[in-house]
Design a protein around this motif. Structure first.
Motif, mmCIF file in Angstrom:
data_model
loop_
_atom_site.group_PDB
_atom_site.id
_atom_site.type_symbol
_atom_site.label_atom_id
_atom_site.label_comp_id
_atom_site.label_asym_id
_atom_site.label_seq_id
_atom_site.Cartn_x
_atom_site.Cartn_y
_atom_site.Cartn_z
ATOM 1 N N PRO A 60 1.128 -1.100 0.111
ATOM 2 C CA PRO A 60 0.131 0.182 -0.083
ATOM 3 C C PRO A 60 0.885 1.211 -0.145
ATOM 4 C CG PRO A 60 0.087 -1.028 2.107
ATOM 5 C CD PRO A 60 0.510 -2.034 1.301
ATOM 6 N N ARG A 61 0.583 2.250 -0.687
ATOM 7 C CA ARG A 61 1.243 3.580 -0.685
ATOM 8 C C ARG A 61 0.766 4.707 0.282
ATOM 9 N NH1 ARG A 61 0.000 6.289 -6.375
ATOM 10 N NH2 ARG A 61 1.935 7.848 -5.703
ATOM 11 N N ARG A 62 1.773 5.046 0.844
ATOM 12 C CA ARG A 62 1.270 6.052 2.080
ATOM 13 C C ARG A 62 1.642 7.350 1.743
ATOM 14 N NH1 ARG A 62 0.271 5.799 7.264
ATOM 15 N NH2 ARG A 62 0.298 3.507 7.387
ATOM 16 N N PHE A 63 0.894 8.172 1.383
ATOM 17 C CA PHE A 63 0.958 9.632 1.192
ATOM 18 C C PHE A 63 1.337 10.443 2.115
ATOM 19 C CE2 PHE A 63 -0.746 9.152 -3.227
ATOM 20 C CZ PHE A 63 -1.586 8.170 -3.236
ATOM 21 N N CYS A 64 2.129 11.558 1.799
ATOM 22 C CA CYS A 64 2.838 12.141 3.043
ATOM 23 C C CYS A 64 2.559 13.681 2.484
ATOM 24 C CB CYS A 64 4.134 12.115 3.112
ATOM 25 S SG CYS A 64 4.677 10.208 3.505
ATOM 26 N N ARG A 65 3.117 14.729 3.288
ATOM 27 C CA ARG A 65 2.939 16.015 3.024
ATOM 28 C C ARG A 65 4.378 16.432 3.465
ATOM 29 N NH1 ARG A 65 2.751 19.195 7.694
ATOM 30 N NH2 ARG A 65 2.372 17.959 9.311
ATOM 31 N N CYS A 66 4.609 17.800 3.035
ATOM 32 C CA CYS A 66 5.851 18.374 3.697
ATOM 33 C C CYS A 66 5.859 19.264 4.799
ATOM 34 C CB CYS A 66 6.450 19.329 2.475
ATOM 35 S SG CYS A 66 8.014 20.165 2.944
ATOM 36 N N ALA A 67 6.813 18.928 5.727
ATOM 37 C CA ALA A 67 6.466 19.660 7.014
ATOM 38 C C ALA A 67 6.533 21.039 6.917
ATOM 39 C CB ALA A 67 7.798 19.178 7.846
ATOM 40 N N CYS A 68 6.878 21.800 5.745
ATOM 41 C CA CYS A 68 6.777 23.217 5.831
ATOM 42 C C CYS A 68 5.407 23.628 5.499
ATOM 43 C CB CYS A 68 7.536 23.622 4.321
ATOM 44 S SG CYS A 68 6.608 23.462 2.778
ATOM 45 N N LEU A 125 -1.390 7.291 16.231
ATOM 46 C CA LEU A 125 -2.363 8.139 15.620
ATOM 47 C C LEU A 125 -2.278 8.301 14.001
ATOM 48 C CD1 LEU A 125 -3.585 10.724 18.141
ATOM 49 C CD2 LEU A 125 -4.572 8.151 17.884
ATOM 50 N N ASP A 126 -2.989 7.480 13.249
ATOM 51 C CA ASP A 126 -2.620 7.550 11.705
ATOM 52 C C ASP A 126 -3.653 8.239 10.754
ATOM 53 O OD1 ASP A 126 -4.048 5.190 12.022
ATOM 54 O OD2 ASP A 126 -2.436 3.894 11.285
ATOM 55 N N SER A 127 -4.805 8.351 11.542
ATOM 56 C CA SER A 127 -6.027 8.804 10.616
ATOM 57 C C SER A 127 -7.056 9.591 11.683
ATOM 58 C CB SER A 127 -6.405 7.771 9.872
ATOM 59 O OG SER A 127 -7.481 6.818 10.527
ATOM 60 N N HIS A 128 -7.953 10.383 11.187
ATOM 61 C CA HIS A 128 -8.932 10.830 11.769
ATOM 62 C C HIS A 128 -10.239 11.128 10.932
ATOM 63 C CE1 HIS A 128 -6.799 14.191 9.560
ATOM 64 N NE2 HIS A 128 -7.992 14.673 9.381
ATOM 65 N N GLY A 133 -10.498 7.982 1.109
ATOM 66 C CA GLY A 133 -9.822 8.713 2.180
ATOM 67 C C GLY A 133 -9.362 8.008 3.201
ATOM 68 N N PHE A 134 -9.535 8.420 4.463
ATOM 69 C CA PHE A 134 -9.019 7.629 5.594
ATOM 70 C C PHE A 134 -10.176 6.445 5.986
ATOM 71 C CE2 PHE A 134 -6.934 11.464 6.881
ATOM 72 C CZ PHE A 134 -5.595 11.080 6.862
ATOM 73 N N GLY A 135 -11.450 6.608 5.387
ATOM 74 C CA GLY A 135 -12.407 5.446 5.613
ATOM 75 C C GLY A 135 -12.710 5.796 7.162
ATOM 76 N N ASP A 136 -12.638 4.574 7.512
ATOM 77 C CA ASP A 136 -13.109 4.708 9.317
ATOM 78 C C ASP A 136 -11.935 4.190 9.984
ATOM 79 O OD1 ASP A 136 -15.432 5.344 9.800
ATOM 80 O OD2 ASP A 136 -16.509 3.377 9.241
ATOM 81 N N GLY A 137 -10.533 4.341 9.224
ATOM 82 C CA GLY A 137 -9.214 4.389 10.027
ATOM 83 C C GLY A 137 -8.592 2.976 10.008
ATOM 84 N N PHE A 138 -9.411 2.048 9.321
ATOM 85 C CA PHE A 138 -8.642 0.700 9.385
ATOM 86 C C PHE A 138 -7.643 0.526 8.196
ATOM 87 C CE2 PHE A 138 -13.112 0.049 11.120
ATOM 88 C CZ PHE A 138 -12.823 -0.568 12.218
ATOM 89 N N THR A 139 -6.810 -0.406 8.079
ATOM 90 C CA THR A 139 -6.034 -0.667 7.125
ATOM 91 C C THR A 139 -5.533 -2.019 6.804
ATOM 92 O OG1 THR A 139 -3.885 -0.668 8.522
ATOM 93 C CG2 THR A 139 -4.380 1.418 7.688
ATOM 94 N N ASP A 165 -9.347 19.843 5.724
ATOM 95 C CA ASP A 165 -8.939 18.555 6.353
ATOM 96 C C ASP A 165 -7.428 18.485 6.324
ATOM 97 O OD1 ASP A 165 -9.913 16.313 8.024
ATOM 98 O OD2 ASP A 165 -9.258 15.015 6.201
ATOM 99 N N GLU A 166 -6.876 18.645 5.159
ATOM 100 C CA GLU A 166 -5.285 18.537 4.960
ATOM 101 C C GLU A 166 -4.556 19.631 5.582
ATOM 102 O OE1 GLU A 166 -3.223 16.108 4.085
ATOM 103 O OE2 GLU A 166 -4.994 14.971 4.503
ATOM 104 N N PRO A 167 -4.782 21.046 5.093
ATOM 105 C CA PRO A 167 -4.359 22.073 5.994
ATOM 106 C C PRO A 167 -4.272 22.488 7.290
ATOM 107 C CG PRO A 167 -6.099 22.847 4.583
ATOM 108 C CD PRO A 167 -6.158 21.397 4.292
#
Length: 312
Positions: free
Chosen positions: A7-15, A176-179, A293-299, A148-150
Motif C-alpha cells: 500500500p502507498r502511504r501519502f505524505c506532506r511536507c513539514a513546511c 494515531l494515523d488517521s482521523h 480517504g481515511f475510511g473508518d481508520g482501518f488498514t 482537512d489537509e491544511p
C-alpha cells in the motif's frame, strides 16, 4: 524499489505550517518561524504596506496564529526529550483524573471567529453537504470545506500525537494515523442535544468554537463496556477555544441547549494498530471493506504491536 502490491502511504511536507503563508491584509506571502524572524525578514515590506505600529503588528500575529500559545507549549513539551505524564499534567487542566478527561486551550479567539464565519458561509451556500455523523443533522465535514489537509492533518501529526502518546499510550495515542473531523451545530429549531453515545475513535478532541448560548453542557459517564457506565455523570461546561480530550469509548452526550447557538469542532483520532484488531463499534475483528480517504481508520497493512489489554 517498492514491493509489488504494497500500500502507498501519502505524505506532506513539514513546511506547510511555516512556509509560504498568505497574509491577506497586506497581500504578502511569508515564511513564519516566530515573531523575531517575521520582523527581521518582512519588517520593511510590511511597513511599506501599512503595518506601521506595534498594534498593527500584534494584530497581524493574532490574526494569523491559529493555535493558542498554551497548546503550542504543551505540544512542545510533549515532544521534548525526557517528557513524561507527570510533567504534562502540570501543563493541562485535569477535568477528571478517574475518567482521564483533560482540557487545554487549542485555538485563538480570532481563529475561532474566522472559522465560524467560513462555516456559516459554507452552510448558506448551495454546495452539496454531508451529515457530520449519524447522530448530528447540522454541521460541516471539514474535508468538504477544504480544511482537512491544511488544518486537521498537521494538527494530528505535529501536535496531538506527542500529547496523546503521553496521555493515552494504552489507546494507541502514539500511533494515531488517521482521523475524521467535523463541526456540529446546535440551535433552536435544529439539533438541541445529543444522546449518550461513544465515538468511533480511539481518542477524541472536542473544541468549543463559539456563539452565545446557555445550556448544552457536555456530560461524561464511564467506558461503554462498564455495567454502571452512566452512574453519576460528570458535567463539563464549554469554553470557547478550549478543547476536551477523552477516550473514544467514554460514554458522553450533550445536555439540551436552552438559548442561542453553539458550534463545536470534533476530531475523532484513530490508530489502525489498535482498531485493526478490534472494531470499537461491533467489538469484533473488523470485516474490511475498501473506502475512500481515511475510511473508518482501518488498514490492510499489518499493524505495529500495541498493548490492547486495557481495551478488552
Amino acid at each position: 524499489m517498492a514491493t509489488a502490491g504494497a500500500p502507498r502511504r501519502f505524505c506532506r511536507c513539514a513546511c506547510f505550517c511555516t512556509e509560504n503563508l498568505y497574509v491577506a491584509r497586506y497581500g504578502l506571502h511569508v515564511r513564519f518561524r516566530g515573531e523575531q524572524q517575521l520582523r527581521r525578514d518582512y519588517g520593511p515590506i510590511l511597513r511599506s504596506r501599512g503595518c506601521v505600529s506595534t498594534t498593527d503588528f500584534q494584530q497581524l500575529l493574532a490574526e494569523d496564529a491559529a493555535l493558542a500559545p498554551e497548546f503550542l507549549a504543551v505540544a512542545e513539551y510533549s515532544a521534548s526529550p525526557g517528557a513524561d505524564l507527570k510533567g504534562l499534567l502540570q501543563r493541562l487542566e485535569t477535568v477528571s483524573e478517574e475518567k482521564r478527561i483533560y482540557r487545554v486551550p487549542v485555538f485563538t479567539a480570532p481563529f475561532c471567529q474566522a472559522l465560524l464565519e467560513e462555516l456559516e458561509h459554507f452552510e448558506q451556500s448551495d454546495m452539496p453537504k454531508g451529515r457530520p455523523n449519524t447522530m448530528n443533522n447540522y454541521g460541516v465535514l471539514l474535508h468538504e470545506l477544504g480544511l482537512d489537509e491544511p488544518l486537521v492533518t498537521p494538527l494530528r501529526e505535529r501536535f496531538l500525537q506527542p500529547l496523546m502518546a503521553l496521555l493515552y499510550p494504552d489507546c494507541g495515542g502514539g500511533q494515531l494515523d488517521s482521523h475524521r473531523a467535523f463541526v456540529v451545530k446546535y440551535a433552536l429549531g435544529q439539533d438541541l442535544e445529543l444522546g449518550c453515545h461513544y465515538d468511533n475513535a480511539e481518542l477524541t478532541l472536542n473544541v468549543a468554537l463559539g456563539k452565545v448560548f446557555t445550556g448544552g453542557a457536555l456530560y461524561f459517564g464511564g467506558l461503554f463496556q462498564a455495567p454502571t457506565a452512566l452512574t453519576e455523570p460528570l458535567e463539563v461546561e464549554h469554553v470557547v477555544g478550549q478543547g476536551i480530550l477523552h477516550r473514544g469509548g467514554q460514554l458522553h452526550g450533550a445536555r439540551p441547549l436552552a438559548t442561542g447557538e453553539r458550534w463545536n469542532l470534533i476530531i475523532w483520532l484513530r490508530a489502525s494498530a489498535v482498531r485493526n484488531r478490534l472494531c470499537p463499534m461491533c467489538c469484533r475483528a473488523p470485516d474490511l471493506v475498501d473506502d475512500e480517504g481515511f475510511g473508518d481508520g482501518f488498514t490492510r497493512e499489518e499493524p505495529a504491536t500495541v498493548d490492547v489489554c486495557a481495551l478488552t
